[in-house]
Design an enzyme around this catalytic site. Structure first.
Site, PDB file in Angstrom:
ATOM      1  N   HIS A 126      -2.494  -2.034  -2.275  1.00  0.00           N
ATOM      2  CA  HIS A 126      -1.674  -2.369  -1.113  1.00  0.00           C
ATOM      3  C   HIS A 126      -1.960  -3.798  -0.675  1.00  0.00           C
ATOM      4  CE1 HIS A 126      -5.534  -1.416   0.698  1.00  0.00           C
ATOM      5  NE2 HIS A 126      -5.154  -2.197   1.693  1.00  0.00           N
TER       6      HIS A 126
ATOM      7  N   HIS B 177      -3.001 -10.642   0.206  1.00  0.00           N
ATOM      8  CA  HIS B 177      -3.490 -10.401  -1.160  1.00  0.00           C
ATOM      9  C   HIS B 177      -3.565  -8.898  -1.416  1.00  0.00           C
ATOM     10  CE1 HIS B 177      -7.113  -9.934   1.272  1.00  0.00           C
ATOM     11  NE2 HIS B 177      -7.568  -9.159   0.299  1.00  0.00           N
TER      12      HIS B 177
END
EC number: 3.1.4.58
Length: 187
Positions: free
Chosen positions: A43, A126
């Site tokens: 995620h 990220h």
């Protein structure tokens, strides 16, 4: 759930990848050394809330419902390393405006609700690929094009085999929330 007012949950909001994006991200993990993030846990964190009272869940779900940011495409074209935390991650060379808009909107909604969250560091979107990792080799790969449109409120539980994530609520940014949908709302 039979919860008392003193119970808490470790929570975060995230952009939640679709299955093809997850599969491609898993391929990036092959040459890495460290503790790989499982497929179902990949995620992009938007806001880490930490421990929050269970009683706050309805308000946190409402924040998710009210997000008005548009979906967009993320081009994941680099793999890098956070030395201090020993984390290998995938990200975009340039953060698209829709991600920054979503982050700002979410941050503002959390602050308006008095919800503390981890905002002391600059937002660096990220996807963590590996923890307790060594510096990654130079990886040549075709950019991963991810149409990021699913946002989730996620519970994180620490377990001996690693973190386990449970999506408590999610929504597609393709579905616009409209003020008129609320009782007493305008057109």
């Amino acid at each position: 759930m039979n919860a008392t007012s003193s119970e808490t949950m470790r929570l975060f909001y995230a952009l939640w990848p679709d299955n093809p994006t997850r599969t491609t991200l898993m391929q990036l993990q092959a040459p890495l050394h460290g503790r790989m993030i499982p497929y179902e846990n990949l995620h992009l964190t938007l806001a880490f809330l930490g421990e929050q009272p269970v009683s706050r869940l309805p308000a946190l779900k409402e924040i998710l419902l009210r997000l008005n940011a548009a979906p967009g495409e993320l081009v994941l074209d680099r793999v890098s390393y956070f030395t201090r935390n020993r984390i290998v991650w995938a990200g975009a060379s340039e953060t698209p405006p829709f991600v920054l808009t979503l982050y700002r909107e979410l941050s503002e909604a959390l602050m308006n609700q008095g919800v503390a969250f981890n905002e002391q560091h600059a937002f660096k979107p990220h996807i963590t690929l590996a923890r307790d990792a060594s510096s990654p080799p130079d990886l040549a790969f075709a950019p991963i094009r991810w149409r990021a449109h699913k946002v989730a409120l996620v519970r994180s539980e620490n377990a001996p085999q690693g973190s386990r994530y449970e999506v408590l609520a999610s929504r597609s940014l393709d579905e616009k929330w409209v003020l008129k949908d609320l009782p007493g709302g305008g057109a």
